[in-house]
Motif scaffolding. Structure first.
Motif, mmCIF file in Angstrom:
data_model
loop_
_atom_site.group_PDB
_atom_site.id
_atom_site.type_symbol
_atom_site.label_atom_id
_atom_site.label_comp_id
_atom_site.label_asym_id
_atom_site.label_seq_id
_atom_site.Cartn_x
_atom_site.Cartn_y
_atom_site.Cartn_z
ATOM 1 N N SER A 49 3.060 -77.143 3.602
ATOM 2 C CA SER A 49 4.311 -77.833 3.895
ATOM 3 C C SER A 49 5.171 -77.938 2.624
ATOM 4 O O SER A 49 6.392 -77.771 2.687
ATOM 5 C CB SER A 49 3.988 -79.173 4.546
ATOM 6 N N THR A 102 11.553 -75.082 10.089
ATOM 7 C CA THR A 102 11.199 -76.043 11.135
ATOM 8 C C THR A 102 10.240 -75.418 12.129
ATOM 9 O O THR A 102 9.243 -76.033 12.532
ATOM 10 C CB THR A 102 12.478 -76.501 11.861
ATOM 11 N N PHE A 103 10.525 -74.163 12.496
ATOM 12 C CA PHE A 103 9.689 -73.462 13.480
ATOM 13 C C PHE A 103 8.271 -73.269 12.944
ATOM 14 O O PHE A 103 7.286 -73.614 13.603
ATOM 15 C CB PHE A 103 10.345 -72.108 13.798
ATOM 16 N N ARG A 161 6.762 -74.802 10.504
ATOM 17 C CA ARG A 161 6.079 -76.065 10.276
ATOM 18 C C ARG A 161 5.487 -76.585 11.581
ATOM 19 O O ARG A 161 4.358 -77.054 11.621
ATOM 20 C CB ARG A 161 7.064 -77.069 9.694
ATOM 21 N N LYS A 162 6.243 -76.456 12.663
ATOM 22 C CA LYS A 162 5.735 -76.918 13.963
ATOM 23 C C LYS A 162 4.531 -76.097 14.397
ATOM 24 O O LYS A 162 3.566 -76.624 14.947
ATOM 25 C CB LYS A 162 6.850 -76.805 15.018
ATOM 26 N N ARG A 163 4.589 -74.785 14.172
ATOM 27 C CA ARG A 163 3.509 -73.908 14.619
ATOM 28 C C ARG A 163 2.246 -74.091 13.791
ATOM 29 O O ARG A 163 1.142 -74.154 14.330
ATOM 30 C CB ARG A 163 3.956 -72.441 14.525
#
Lengths: 289, 267
Positions: free
Chosen positions: B201, B260-261, B263-265
């Motif tokens: 992250s 963002t994508f 990090r979500k995955r």
């Protein structure tokens, strides 16, 4: 036993996807390095240069300290005024952008303003303002104001969106007006974090105010860039040392302000803490951009 | 603890706390007033600002889309390469420094202090200043930009990674130590699984910042789209400037969406 051995092996076996990812990454590094015509000869020549370069940087030349302190002072002024303007403007903007207090038709435009304020580096914003209001400190102030709105506005809106609605409900039940709710139920919940954002932004503005001068927006950056282009490296070194000192003082002041407002420290307590904990530095809560 | 007299008036802060706050308020007001009084602002420039902005927009419009394929695209890609390679280099360099800065992983205070000094000095120098220094050493070009991004990011990544290491729980590490695991195994099986999410992250966060920062490095000659921007600015080709700004805006937004994508995955 068998299952546990198998399990342990599965843990130790490298992940196939991780391997694929690493391979792709390696391929990218090779491709990108080739694209940028970075060669070992170039690096080697540079390293050879480095010694020469460092020789010319030292010893720093402080003989033109008047110009230096004038530039530093202007940077400081830019940082102070930009932070003030930015904080004043981002307070209402942050409120309007908070989706739990405002209807969508109000919060979306405010969020759009905040996002666009954030999307460009302050130095690029400064270029546009130099064209609009001419060379000098004003362009720097306006550019850093935009940056402050982007940062404080975003975090302030997020802080408001995370508040507990119980207090809001309670104050509303007493028949308070909207402004009353904001002042009594919302602000006290976000005040500490707001102080944190503001001191952080002051710190960040101070860093950037020493740089916007590169495009002519006032402050020490212009002097730095001019000295660099004249190969006046010992003066460059003096300017860099002064900038770093200024930034470190700024960071210290920001820590003290946070201690006073967030932890309710007094001068006597701060003095004692400084004496007892020499060597352990207070931690910063964010790191910039 | 003391008996509170009936006439005692409750106050939120003690007199000493009020004094501290008041001092800060006073200092803020003094700083603002002196700044306003001494800063050099030329009123004539301010008064014709609307005219200048209108002129700027007129010159920028229509944006020179035809310029994108021949002049902007390659520089834009170079900017992304600078940001990505710089971030990767910073990750590689920051890992050992971060480990040495964490007191629980490396229990030698002098080593911790040296590592922290490296991290602080990396962070106190702006990436534009790093770029100036590397342009001085390696000459203008993407190499200077990549190194500038890397050196500025070491402090950021190393500090956050070191803090993540210090926040790990002792349990699994003590278990490994009790089983006789050497230092390297404790690191890779005890600490690493605990800090892996924060490491990725931090890396993504820094890459996002670096995409923004690498766009301006060219202004001091360190490669990427900033150099194209600089030459368009110097030639007053405002419609090209507008194209470049639009391209930067687009890439920054795309990078943010990508981060963002991912990090979500992943996390």
């Amino acid at each position: 036993m068998v299952t546990s051995t198998a399990h342990r092996l599965a843990v130790l076996r490298p992940n196939r996807w991780a391997r694929l990812g690493a391979l792709l990454l390696l391929a990218y590094v090779v491709y990108a390095t080739a694209q940028m015509d970075v060669s070992w000869e170039r690096v080697a020549a540079g390293l050879h240069n480095a010694a020469h370069f460092l020789n010319r940087l030292f010893p720093p030349n402080f003989s033109r300290w008047e110009l230096l302190s004038k530039g530093l002072l202007e940077s400081l002024e830019i940082a102070v005024l930009a932070s003030t303007l930015g904080i004043v403007l981002s307070l209402p903007l942050g409120f309007i952008a908070a989706r739990n207090l405002m209807p969508g038709w109000a919060s979306w435009p405010a969020r759009l303003v905040i996002v666009s304020a954030r999307s460009f580096h302050p130095v690029i914003v400064a270029i546009v303002f130099v064209k609009a209001v001419g060379f000098g400190a004003l362009a720097g102030i306006l550019a850093l104001t935009v940056a402050s709105i982007g940062f404080i506005g975003k975090l302030f809106a997020e802080a408001i969106e995370e508040i507990s609605l119980k207090q809001v409900e309670a104050v509303r039940a007493t028949g308070a007006s909207f402004m009353g709710i904001v002042a009594i139920a919302v602000l006290p919940q976000v005040f500490a974090r707001f102080i944190g954002f503001c001191t952080y932004q002051l710190d960040s503005n101070l860093r950037n105010s020493t740089m916007v001068g590169i495009v002519g927006a006032g402050g020490i950056g212009g002097t730095l860039f001019a000295a660099f282009q004249r190969f006046d490296y010992d003066y460059v070194c003096a300017i860099l040392i002064s900038i770093i000192a200024l930034i470190m003082i700024g960071e210290m002041v920001a820590t003290y302000v946070r201690a006073i407002f967030i932890d309710g420290m007094t001068f006597a307590e701060m003095f004692h803490r400084r004496l007892s904990a020499l060597g352990t530095r207070p931690e910063r809560r964010f790191d910039d951009e | 603890m003391n008996d509170v007299p009936a006439t005692h008036s409750w106050r939120r802060f003690t007199p000493a706390q009020r004094l501290a706050r008041f001092t800060v308020y006073l200092a803020i007001v003094a700083a603002i007033v002196t700044s306003i009084q001494t800063v050099e602002i030329i009123p004539e420039f301010l008064s014709d600002a609307p005219e200048q902005v209108a002129d700027l927009l007129r010159r920028m419009w229509p944006i020179d889309v035809a310029y994108y394929p021949k002049g902007v695209h390659a520089a834009l890609m170079e900017t992304i390469h600078i940001a990505s390679l710089g971030t990767l280099l910073a990750l590689i360099l920051a890992l050992p420094v971060g480990i040495l800065a964490a007191h629980n992983v490396c229990p030698f205070t002098p080593v911790n202090l040296v590592a922290k000094l490296i991290l602080v000095s990396s962070r106190s120098v702006n990436s534009l200043v790093w770029a100036l220094l590397f342009v001085g050493i390696f000459g203008p070009g993407a190499l200077a930009g990549t190194l500038a991004i890397a050196f500025r990011s070491i402090g950021f990544v190393g500090k956050l990674f070191g803090e993540a290491l210090e926040e790990t729980s002792r349990g699994s590490i003590e278990a490994l130590a009790a089983a006789g695991a050497p230092w390297a195994s404790r690191l890779s099986f005890g600490y690493w699984p605990q800090v892996k999410p924060s490491f990725w992250s931090i890396a993504l966060f820094r890459w996002d910042i670096n995409v923004r920062e690498s766009a301006v490095l060219g202004l001091v000659g360190a490669g990427g789209i900033g150099m194209t921007l600089d030459s368009a600015l110097n030639l007053f080709q405002w419609n090209r400037v507008a194209t470049i700004l639009a391209a930067i805006f687009f890439v920054v937004i795309l990078a943010e969406l990508a981060v963002t994508f991912v990090r979500k995955r992943i996390i």
